[in-house]
Write a protein that holds these residues in place. Sequence first.
Motif, PDB file in Angstrom:
ATOM      1  N   CYS A 121       0.830  -1.203   0.000  1.00 60.83           N
ATOM      2  CA  CYS A 121       0.000   0.000   0.000  1.00 60.83           C
ATOM      3  C   CYS A 121       0.867   1.256   0.000  1.00 60.83           C
TER       4      CYS A 121
ATOM      5  N   CYS B 216      -2.522   5.028   6.337  1.00 66.82           N
ATOM      6  CA  CYS B 216      -3.592   5.132   7.345  1.00 66.82           C
ATOM      7  C   CYS B 216      -3.035   4.608   8.677  1.00 66.82           C
TER       8      CYS B 216
ATOM      9  N   CYS C 187      -3.868   1.077  10.236  1.00 67.10           N
ATOM     10  CA  CYS C 187      -3.827  -0.104   9.371  1.00 67.10           C
ATOM     11  C   CYS C 187      -2.468  -0.796   9.397  1.00 67.10           C
TER      12      CYS C 187
ATOM     13  N   SER D 249      -8.452  -4.657  -1.021  1.00 62.90           N
ATOM     14  CA  SER D 249      -7.050  -4.505  -1.438  1.00 62.90           C
ATOM     15  C   SER D 249      -6.390  -3.305  -0.786  1.00 62.90           C
TER      16      SER D 249
ATOM     17  N   ILE E 213      -3.439  -0.378  -1.687  1.00 65.97           N
ATOM     18  CA  ILE E 213      -3.337   0.398  -2.933  1.00 65.97           C
ATOM     19  C   ILE E 213      -1.908   0.291  -3.460  1.00 65.97           C
TER      20      ILE E 213
ATOM     21  N   GLU F  61     -14.414   4.618   6.802  1.00 65.95           N
ATOM     22  CA  GLU F  61     -13.294   4.480   7.743  1.00 65.95           C
ATOM     23  C   GLU F  61     -13.537   5.151   9.087  1.00 65.95           C
TER      24      GLU F  61
ATOM     25  N   LYS G 215      -6.570   9.902   2.335  1.00 62.84           N
ATOM     26  CA  LYS G 215      -7.969   9.778   1.920  1.00 62.84           C
ATOM     27  C   LYS G 215      -8.699  11.059   2.272  1.00 62.84           C
TER      28      LYS G 215
HETATM   29  S1  SF4 Z   1      -5.521   2.413   1.976  1.00 61.56           S
HETATM   30 FE1  SF4 Z   1      -6.325   0.587   2.954  1.00 61.56          FE
HETATM   31  S2  SF4 Z   1      -4.617  -0.851   2.961  1.00 61.56           S
HETATM   32 FE2  SF4 Z   1      -3.762   1.167   2.549  1.00 61.56          FE
HETATM   33  S3  SF4 Z   1      -3.132   1.946   4.537  1.00 61.56           S
HETATM   34 FE3  SF4 Z   1      -5.189   2.708   4.180  1.00 61.56          FE
HETATM   35  S4  SF4 Z   1      -6.571   1.183   5.116  1.00 61.56           S
HETATM   36 FE4  SF4 Z   1      -4.516   0.242   4.884  1.00 61.56          FE
END
Ligand code: SF4
Length: 449
Positions: A70, A74, A77, A115, A117, A173, A187
């Motif tokens: 990824c 985040c 995570c 998934s 990213i 989220e 995000k």
């Molecule tokens: S986008 Fe999804 S997998 Fe990537 S850090 Fe954020 S929560 Fe984790």
Amino acid sequence: MNLQINMDLFEKLTILSAAAKYDVACTSSGVDRKGNRAGMGNSIAPGICHSFSADGRCISLLKILLTNECIFNCAYCLNNCTSDVRRTSFTPEEICTLTMEFYRRNYIEGLFLSSGIMVSPNYTMDLIYQTVQKLRQVYHFNGYIHVKSIPGADPILLEQTGFFADRMSINLELPTALSLQQLAPCKSRSTILKPMRQIQNRIADNKQELIAYRDTPRFVPAGQSTQMIIGATPENDFQIMSVAENLYQKFQLKRVFYSAFVNVNGNSMLPALPGGPPLLREHRLYQADWLLRYYHFHVSELLSEDRPDFNIFLDPKCDWALRHLEYFPVEINKASYQTLLRVPGIGYKSAERIVKSRKRNKLTFGDLKKIGVVLKRALYFITCSGKMMYNTKLEENYICENLMRDKSQIPRDIREGGYQQLSFFDKDMRSDFHLTDAQLLPAEQRVVI
Ligand code: SF4
């Protein structure tokens, strides 16, 4: 028959199914598609995925990540770009093989594909699209498919994917834009809500197209869902449920899922939670969510700014009833369906049965028991032909004390300290993989279906 699977794929499965276990937005209700001679599998309403652990987690889909790589960061995570974890990715072909092989063995009834990213949102979304397209058109898989849409991906990719998936979801989220900014800075509300709106609008257009042209392919027929993490940030239950209510009303979501925060990476920005994940709080939120979706409650009836959190000791419906004793007792043989829905111990199915059955005879407490009413909860709030079941008091403290003696107010799994998720390493799956006890993973690393 043994599944021939090379070690690489097996290792990937171990990593990418374990990595998917914190995503709880994976039910399958709402799609009805019969098997056909051309394809393998079927998906029958109200869905293939009826097995839930006590905290609402789904256990019968092949639940995996396409990749745990990824580029995002985040904080909550385990797969974020700064985590020191083993990384791997499936190819679309590998996911198709696994899905078909597990489906044939009756281990799963569908696929839940999420998934990290990898490279970019478009690159990842394209791989997800390739996977579901192949499953449907090359392998003719007719079972249930739920895919995550990747925030920031091109709307065209989303649209193409939606014609092969039964359900799509994009995780909100965190309940507020501020929390998202703090913990998931890559995000934004806009990269989450825009695709949500796109899917909502496309579903609505598709319904019209299906009326006009019967052979039109179906777009996300089981609707969309989302997930919020509970307890990582300071929002109260009132804020969380208000967001959920808005999502149901404005985006016509099928489900909002609540995931008790688990501090997987010890990030100092996040609460340590020495008592473990807030599972009981998560449970109360799910109960309240049912009240919104099936019992015609509004959040403003359950909570307020002065009373922003649910009562941990009582379910939200009992709690509401105790604060509104002026509406009780309700006469079972006369009350409207809407009124019956408000009685603790009467579910929406029992309410329907009561309305139907009382047309023939006046109902007694014995009839209510047969109908499925939970009398140990309902007895304080109802009369049958003007009589209460026992000589009981309609008084808040008295009823509250009695209701709190009911152990089912707190689910057994939570009372006994946590839940267990199913593992590929349980039961018959072990023999298919020739696993010995020594090869079994510790519980926290087990693969989740
Ligand atoms: S986008 Fe999804 S997998 Fe990537 S850090 Fe954020 S929560 Fe984790």
